[in-house]
Structure formats: C-alpha cells, structure tokens
Write a protein that holds these residues in place. Structure first.
Motif, PDB file in Angstrom:
ATOM      1  N   UNK A  76      -2.904  -9.082   9.583  1.00 35.31           N
ATOM      2  CA  UNK A  76      -2.452  -8.484   8.329  1.00 35.31           C
ATOM      3  C   UNK A  76      -3.632  -7.941   7.535  1.00 35.31           C
ATOM      4  N   UNK A  77      -4.729  -8.669   7.504  1.00 31.49           N
ATOM      5  CA  UNK A  77      -5.914  -8.222   6.786  1.00 31.49           C
ATOM      6  C   UNK A  77      -6.497  -6.975   7.446  1.00 31.49           C
ATOM      7  N   UNK A  78      -6.537  -6.948   8.775  1.00 32.66           N
ATOM      8  CA  UNK A  78      -7.050  -5.775   9.484  1.00 32.66           C
ATOM      9  C   UNK A  78      -6.170  -4.559   9.198  1.00 32.66           C
ATOM     10  N   UNK A  79      -4.837  -4.771   9.109  1.00 36.38           N
ATOM     11  CA  UNK A  79      -3.939  -3.675   8.767  1.00 36.38           C
ATOM     12  C   UNK A  79      -4.209  -3.134   7.371  1.00 36.38           C
ATOM     13  N   UNK A  80      -4.451  -4.016   6.429  1.00 42.14           N
ATOM     14  CA  UNK A  80      -4.777  -3.575   5.070  1.00 42.14           C
ATOM     15  C   UNK A  80      -6.078  -2.784   5.037  1.00 42.14           C
ATOM     16  N   UNK A  81      -7.063  -3.252   5.782  1.00 42.15           N
ATOM     17  CA  UNK A  81      -8.351  -2.555   5.809  1.00 42.15           C
ATOM     18  C   UNK A  81      -8.168  -1.164   6.395  1.00 42.15           C
ATOM     19  N   UNK A  82      -7.407  -1.039   7.475  1.00 36.38           N
ATOM     20  CA  UNK A  82      -7.136   0.283   8.057  1.00 36.38           C
ATOM     21  C   UNK A  82      -6.372   1.180   7.072  1.00 36.38           C
ATOM     22  N   UNK A  84      -6.297   1.051   3.745  1.00 34.62           N
ATOM     23  CA  UNK A  84      -7.154   1.506   2.639  1.00 34.62           C
ATOM     24  C   UNK A  84      -8.242   2.446   3.134  1.00 34.62           C
ATOM     25  N   UNK A  85      -8.679   2.273   4.383  1.00 33.57           N
ATOM     26  CA  UNK A  85      -9.717   3.133   4.937  1.00 33.57           C
ATOM     27  C   UNK A  85      -9.238   4.532   5.213  1.00 33.57           C
ATOM     28  N   UNK A  86      -7.927   4.718   5.456  1.00 31.90           N
ATOM     29  CA  UNK A  86      -7.398   6.042   5.735  1.00 31.90           C
ATOM     30  C   UNK A  86      -7.502   6.960   4.518  1.00 31.90           C
ATOM     31  N   UNK A  87      -7.367   6.431   3.336  1.00 35.79           N
ATOM     32  CA  UNK A  87      -7.443   7.250   2.122  1.00 35.79           C
ATOM     33  C   UNK A  87      -8.829   7.762   1.833  1.00 35.79           C
ATOM     34  N   UNK A  88      -9.847   7.130   2.379  1.00 39.54           N
ATOM     35  CA  UNK A  88     -11.236   7.524   2.101  1.00 39.54           C
ATOM     36  C   UNK A  88     -11.760   8.552   3.092  1.00 39.54           C
ATOM     37  N   UNK A  89     -11.145   8.694   4.209  1.00 49.49           N
ATOM     38  CA  UNK A  89     -11.624   9.624   5.240  1.00 49.49           C
ATOM     39  C   UNK A  89     -11.324  11.051   4.907  1.00 49.49           C
TER      40      UNK A  89
END
Length: 89
Positions: A76-82, A84-89
């Motif tokens: 679940x934490x890895x999913x959240x990181x992915x 949130x990371x998509x918005x920065x790319x």
C-alpha cells in the motif's frame, strides 16, 4: 487661530496631542521600570530554574523508532509513492 478650521476641530487636535504625549510618557516609564526589573532578575541567582541543570546531557541525536510493516502495508505504501510520484513527472 485658523479661520478655516472650526473650534471643535482645533480642540480635537489639542486633545489628541495631549493624549499622545501622555501615552509616550507612560510608555517610557513602563519600559524603564521593565528594564530595571529585568536587570534585578538577572542579578538574582535564586530566580533561575535549578532543575534544568539537573537533567542528564543528551549525547547525539535522539533515538529513532522503527516499526515493522506487513507485506500488505508495504504494498500500500509503495502504491502511494507511485501515485504521488506520477504527478511530479
């Protein structure tokens, strides 16, 4: 007296001027009294908190705490990181 200014306005200016002088004198007296009290407090060692000197000295940074995560929590934490990371790319 000024002819274009009414007597009420002249009295108002005089009252405000007197109030300003009274306020300034009062402020100076309070500041001097406060400065005297602060100096007296600094010179009196009994007013300081002796309990603070009795605390043990901490050496180094505070200890970090760790919590073991379950496999589901890690996923679940890895999913959240992915996400949130998509918005920065």
């Amino acid at each position: 007296m000024l002819q274009d200014v009414s007597i009420v306005q002249q009295i108002g200016v005089a009252v405000l001027a007197v109030a300003t002088v009274v306020w300034a004198v009062g402020l100076v007296r309070v500041m001097r009294k406060d400065r005297f009290d602060m100096e007296a407090w600094r010179q009196t060692p009994s007013l300081r908190a002796p309990a603070l000197r009795a605390l043990p000295a901490q050496q180094g940074p505070p200890r970090t705490e760790t919590v073991e995560l379950t496999a589901d929590e890690r996923a679940a934490f890895a999913g959240l990181v992915r996400q949130f990371g998509e918005g920065r790319s």
